[in-house]
Design a protein around this motif. Structure first.
Motif, PDB file in Angstrom:
ATOM      1  N   GLY A 265      -5.872   1.123 -12.739  1.00 60.07           N
ATOM      2  CA  GLY A 265      -5.131  -0.079 -12.395  1.00 60.07           C
ATOM      3  C   GLY A 265      -3.785  -0.124 -13.093  1.00 60.07           C
ATOM      4  O   GLY A 265      -3.591   0.503 -14.138  1.00 60.07           O
ATOM      5  N   GLN A 266      -2.838  -0.863 -12.496  1.00 57.44           N
ATOM      6  CA  GLN A 266      -1.532  -1.096 -13.102  1.00 57.44           C
ATOM      7  C   GLN A 266      -1.141  -2.556 -12.925  1.00 57.44           C
ATOM      8  O   GLN A 266      -1.333  -3.129 -11.849  1.00 57.44           O
ATOM      9  CB  GLN A 266      -0.447  -0.230 -12.457  1.00 57.44           C
ATOM     10  CG  GLN A 266      -0.335   1.164 -12.984  1.00 57.44           C
ATOM     11  CD  GLN A 266       0.920   1.871 -12.480  1.00 57.44           C
ATOM     12  OE1 GLN A 266       1.736   1.286 -11.770  1.00 57.44           O
ATOM     13  NE2 GLN A 266       1.081   3.130 -12.848  1.00 57.44           N
ATOM     14  N   ALA A 267      -0.601  -3.147 -13.988  1.00 58.93           N
ATOM     15  CA  ALA A 267       0.007  -4.474 -13.914  1.00 58.93           C
ATOM     16  C   ALA A 267       1.481  -4.306 -14.282  1.00 58.93           C
ATOM     17  O   ALA A 267       1.791  -3.822 -15.388  1.00 58.93           O
ATOM     18  CB  ALA A 267      -0.681  -5.437 -14.876  1.00 58.93           C
ATOM     19  N   ASN A 268       2.374  -4.648 -13.355  1.00 62.11           N
ATOM     20  CA  ASN A 268       3.792  -4.375 -13.540  1.00 62.11           C
ATOM     21  C   ASN A 268       4.645  -5.623 -13.346  1.00 62.11           C
ATOM     22  O   ASN A 268       4.287  -6.528 -12.600  1.00 62.11           O
ATOM     23  CB  ASN A 268       4.265  -3.313 -12.528  1.00 62.11           C
ATOM     24  CG  ASN A 268       3.555  -1.998 -12.678  1.00 62.11           C
ATOM     25  OD1 ASN A 268       3.383  -1.504 -13.782  1.00 62.11           O
ATOM     26  ND2 ASN A 268       3.133  -1.419 -11.561  1.00 62.11           N
TER      27      ASN A 268
ATOM     28  N   LEU B  76      -3.322   0.384  -3.474  1.00 63.78           N
ATOM     29  CA  LEU B  76      -3.360  -0.902  -2.797  1.00 63.78           C
ATOM     30  C   LEU B  76      -3.133  -1.988  -3.834  1.00 63.78           C
ATOM     31  O   LEU B  76      -3.702  -1.919  -4.929  1.00 63.78           O
ATOM     32  CB  LEU B  76      -4.701  -1.109  -2.101  1.00 63.78           C
ATOM     33  CG  LEU B  76      -4.898  -2.429  -1.342  1.00 63.78           C
ATOM     34  CD1 LEU B  76      -3.950  -2.504  -0.155  1.00 63.78           C
ATOM     35  CD2 LEU B  76      -6.341  -2.577  -0.871  1.00 63.78           C
ATOM     36  N   GLY B  77      -2.284  -2.954  -3.509  1.00 65.45           N
ATOM     37  CA  GLY B  77      -2.004  -3.995  -4.495  1.00 65.45           C
ATOM     38  C   GLY B  77      -1.432  -5.244  -3.869  1.00 65.45           C
ATOM     39  O   GLY B  77      -1.284  -5.366  -2.648  1.00 65.45           O
ATOM     40  N   GLY B  78      -1.088  -6.170  -4.733  1.00 67.95           N
ATOM     41  CA  GLY B  78      -0.495  -7.427  -4.314  1.00 67.95           C
ATOM     42  C   GLY B  78       0.341  -7.999  -5.430  1.00 67.95           C
ATOM     43  O   GLY B  78       0.177  -7.636  -6.604  1.00 67.95           O
TER      44      GLY B  78
ATOM     45  N   THR C 140       0.852  -1.183   0.000  1.00 65.31           N
ATOM     46  CA  THR C 140       0.000   0.000   0.000  1.00 65.31           C
ATOM     47  C   THR C 140       0.890   1.236   0.000  1.00 65.31           C
ATOM     48  O   THR C 140       2.043   1.190   0.459  1.00 65.31           O
ATOM     49  CB  THR C 140      -0.945   0.017   1.220  1.00 65.31           C
ATOM     50  OG1 THR C 140      -1.841   1.124   1.110  1.00 65.31           O
ATOM     51  CG2 THR C 140      -0.164   0.134   2.517  1.00 65.31           C
ATOM     52  N   SER C 141       0.364   2.338  -0.513  1.00 65.98           N
ATOM     53  CA  SER C 141       1.142   3.573  -0.576  1.00 65.98           C
ATOM     54  C   SER C 141       0.204   4.767  -0.650  1.00 65.98           C
ATOM     55  O   SER C 141      -0.996   4.625  -0.923  1.00 65.98           O
ATOM     56  CB  SER C 141       2.093   3.564  -1.783  1.00 65.98           C
ATOM     57  OG  SER C 141       1.362   3.506  -2.998  1.00 65.98           O
ATOM     58  N   LEU C 142       0.755   5.951  -0.419  1.00 68.24           N
ATOM     59  CA  LEU C 142      -0.005   7.190  -0.548  1.00 68.24           C
ATOM     60  C   LEU C 142       0.923   8.294  -1.037  1.00 68.24           C
ATOM     61  O   LEU C 142       2.141   8.217  -0.891  1.00 68.24           O
ATOM     62  CB  LEU C 142      -0.673   7.569   0.773  1.00 68.24           C
ATOM     63  CG  LEU C 142       0.211   7.755   2.009  1.00 68.24           C
ATOM     64  CD1 LEU C 142       0.784   9.165   2.090  1.00 68.24           C
ATOM     65  CD2 LEU C 142      -0.581   7.456   3.280  1.00 68.24           C
ATOM     66  N   GLY C 143       0.333   9.295  -1.648  1.00 66.48           N
ATOM     67  CA  GLY C 143       1.138  10.393  -2.175  1.00 66.48           C
ATOM     68  C   GLY C 143       0.328  11.290  -3.091  1.00 66.48           C
ATOM     69  O   GLY C 143      -0.834  11.587  -2.812  1.00 66.48           O
ATOM     70  N   LEU C 144       0.921  11.662  -4.214  1.00 72.89           N
ATOM     71  CA  LEU C 144       0.319  12.616  -5.134  1.00 72.89           C
ATOM     72  C   LEU C 144       0.242  12.057  -6.546  1.00 72.89           C
ATOM     73  O   LEU C 144       1.112  11.288  -6.974  1.00 72.89           O
ATOM     74  CB  LEU C 144       1.125  13.912  -5.162  1.00 72.89           C
ATOM     75  CG  LEU C 144       1.235  14.683  -3.845  1.00 72.89           C
ATOM     76  CD1 LEU C 144       2.177  15.871  -4.016  1.00 72.89           C
ATOM     77  CD2 LEU C 144      -0.128  15.150  -3.362  1.00 72.89           C
ATOM     78  N   THR C 145      -0.818  12.417  -7.256  1.00 77.86           N
ATOM     79  CA  THR C 145      -0.953  12.145  -8.681  1.00 77.86           C
ATOM     80  C   THR C 145      -0.854  13.478  -9.414  1.00 77.86           C
ATOM     81  O   THR C 145      -1.583  14.417  -9.096  1.00 77.86           O
ATOM     82  CB  THR C 145      -2.306  11.502  -9.006  1.00 77.86           C
ATOM     83  OG1 THR C 145      -2.442  10.299  -8.264  1.00 77.86           O
ATOM     84  CG2 THR C 145      -2.412  11.187 -10.499  1.00 77.86           C
TER      85      THR C 145
ATOM     86  N   GLU D 238       3.273  -7.679 -10.112  1.00 81.74           N
ATOM     87  CA  GLU D 238       2.261  -7.170  -9.199  1.00 81.74           C
ATOM     88  C   GLU D 238       1.128  -6.486  -9.947  1.00 81.74           C
ATOM     89  O   GLU D 238       1.273  -6.100 -11.111  1.00 81.74           O
ATOM     90  CB  GLU D 238       2.890  -6.176  -8.213  1.00 81.74           C
ATOM     91  CG  GLU D 238       3.427  -4.924  -8.879  1.00 81.74           C
ATOM     92  CD  GLU D 238       4.057  -3.950  -7.895  1.00 81.74           C
ATOM     93  OE1 GLU D 238       4.387  -4.375  -6.762  1.00 81.74           O
ATOM     94  OE2 GLU D 238       4.224  -2.772  -8.257  1.00 81.74           O
ATOM     95  N   VAL D 239       0.017  -6.345  -9.256  1.00 82.18           N
ATOM     96  CA  VAL D 239      -1.134  -5.589  -9.742  1.00 82.18           C
ATOM     97  C   VAL D 239      -1.516  -4.586  -8.667  1.00 82.18           C
ATOM     98  O   VAL D 239      -1.592  -4.947  -7.475  1.00 82.18           O
ATOM     99  CB  VAL D 239      -2.330  -6.506 -10.061  1.00 82.18           C
ATOM    100  CG1 VAL D 239      -3.539  -5.674 -10.472  1.00 82.18           C
ATOM    101  CG2 VAL D 239      -1.964  -7.496 -11.157  1.00 82.18           C
ATOM    102  N   LYS D 240      -1.730  -3.327  -9.063  1.00 86.05           N
ATOM    103  CA  LYS D 240      -2.081  -2.272  -8.124  1.00 86.05           C
ATOM    104  C   LYS D 240      -3.310  -1.513  -8.605  1.00 86.05           C
ATOM    105  O   LYS D 240      -3.549  -1.389  -9.805  1.00 86.05           O
ATOM    106  CB  LYS D 240      -0.933  -1.264  -7.980  1.00 86.05           C
ATOM    107  CG  LYS D 240       0.243  -1.733  -7.159  1.00 86.05           C
ATOM    108  CD  LYS D 240       1.248  -0.607  -7.022  1.00 86.05           C
ATOM    109  CE  LYS D 240       2.396  -1.006  -6.112  1.00 86.05           C
ATOM    110  NZ  LYS D 240       3.378   0.108  -5.954  1.00 86.05           N
ATOM    111  N   GLY D 241      -4.042  -0.995  -7.641  1.00 89.46           N
ATOM    112  CA  GLY D 241      -5.142  -0.093  -7.941  1.00 89.46           C
ATOM    113  C   GLY D 241      -4.872   1.256  -7.310  1.00 89.46           C
ATOM    114  O   GLY D 241      -4.574   1.337  -6.114  1.00 89.46           O
ATOM    115  N   TYR D 242      -4.939   2.313  -8.109  1.00 83.95           N
ATOM    116  CA  TYR D 242      -4.709   3.680  -7.630  1.00 83.95           C
ATOM    117  C   TYR D 242      -6.040   4.424  -7.556  1.00 83.95           C
ATOM    118  O   TYR D 242      -6.847   4.360  -8.491  1.00 83.95           O
ATOM    119  CB  TYR D 242      -3.774   4.442  -8.555  1.00 83.95           C
ATOM    120  CG  TYR D 242      -2.323   4.039  -8.467  1.00 83.95           C
ATOM    121  CD1 TYR D 242      -1.446   4.712  -7.619  1.00 83.95           C
ATOM    122  CD2 TYR D 242      -1.815   2.995  -9.236  1.00 83.95           C
ATOM    123  CE1 TYR D 242      -0.107   4.354  -7.533  1.00 83.95           C
ATOM    124  CE2 TYR D 242      -0.479   2.631  -9.171  1.00 83.95           C
ATOM    125  CZ  TYR D 242       0.372   3.320  -8.317  1.00 83.95           C
ATOM    126  OH  TYR D 242       1.695   2.959  -8.233  1.00 83.95           O
ATOM    127  N   ALA D 243      -6.249   5.147  -6.466  1.00 88.28           N
ATOM    128  CA  ALA D 243      -7.428   5.993  -6.310  1.00 88.28           C
ATOM    129  C   ALA D 243      -6.956   7.430  -6.130  1.00 88.28           C
ATOM    130  O   ALA D 243      -6.277   7.747  -5.146  1.00 88.28           O
ATOM    131  CB  ALA D 243      -8.255   5.562  -5.111  1.00 88.28           C
TER     132      ALA D 243
END
Length: 203
Positions: free
Chosen positions: A193-196, A143-145, A120-125, A160-165
């Motif tokens: 979403g991101q798949a990396n 949030l991702g896994g 999980t992470s937080l910050g700026l877009t 990994e796969v992440k979802g950004y809000a």
């Protein structure tokens, strides 16, 4: 928000003597961006606009923890387009760069050399349209896994796969130009979403 960022940055700066510093470049695909409801300021026409899907790349810099896990700084960049749809012609309005600047952490569940994890992470877009449109910066969380494969003590691969809000909180003009604003945009949160896939190098 400022307090949370300060705590995470403080944790990053207080690097334990036993921790391993790592750098992890990655690349992937950004998808599933939510649509903005828009209304023309020059007519009664309404429709939707969204950020197009495209490749992304970035890097994480962090250190390991005893959990086992890690704490990291993340930068992610996507070069894409802002497109219209529905009642508007499905055309590209302008190019769009989307950058995420986040502080985050991961928790691993090791199974020998294979390590599933949640993060999980937080910050700026930061959203930067081309042309004369204004830039927009908003608070965001992710949030991702994923799963990491420890090839050697200092080198590993991960997917990994992440979802950004991103919290837009807008019921007014957004992405304005020198000649004024073409639309009023109604939106609370932009989902993406991101798949990396990437590699981690420990020092």
């Amino acid at each position: 928000m400022k307090r949370s960022l300060a705590i995470l940055l403080g944790s990053f700066c207080a690097l334990p003597a036993t921790a391993e510093v790592y750098v992890a470049p990655f690349g992937g695909y950004s998808f599933g961006a939510s649509e903005f409801d828009i209304a023309s300021t020059e007519s009664d026409e309404a429709g939707k606009v969204k950020i197009a899907e495209s490749q992304n790349y970035g890097v994480m810099l962090g250190f390991t923890t005893k959990d086992p896990g890690n704490v990291y700084l993340l930068y992610s960049h996507q070069s894409t387009d802002l497109k219209t749809g529905d009642n508007f012609s499905p055309n590209v309005i302008t190019s769009m760069d989307v950058d995420y600047f986040h502080v985050g952490g991961s928790l691993y569940f090791p199974m020998q050399s294979v390590k599933p994890y949640v993060t999980t992470s937080l910050g700026l877009t930061n959203m930067r349209p081309g042309g004369s449109y204004s830039n927009e910066t908003r608070f965001s969380v992710a949030l991702g896994g994923g799963v990491e494969y420890q090839a050697t003590e200092a080198f590993s691969l991960f997917a990994e796969v992440k979802g950004y809000a991103t919290f837009i909180n807008a019921d007014n003009a957004l992405f304005c130009g020198n000649d004024g604003c073409l639309w009023n945009i109604q939106s609370d949160i932009m989902w993406q979403g991101q798949a990396n896939i990437g590699a981690s190098f420990k020092f």
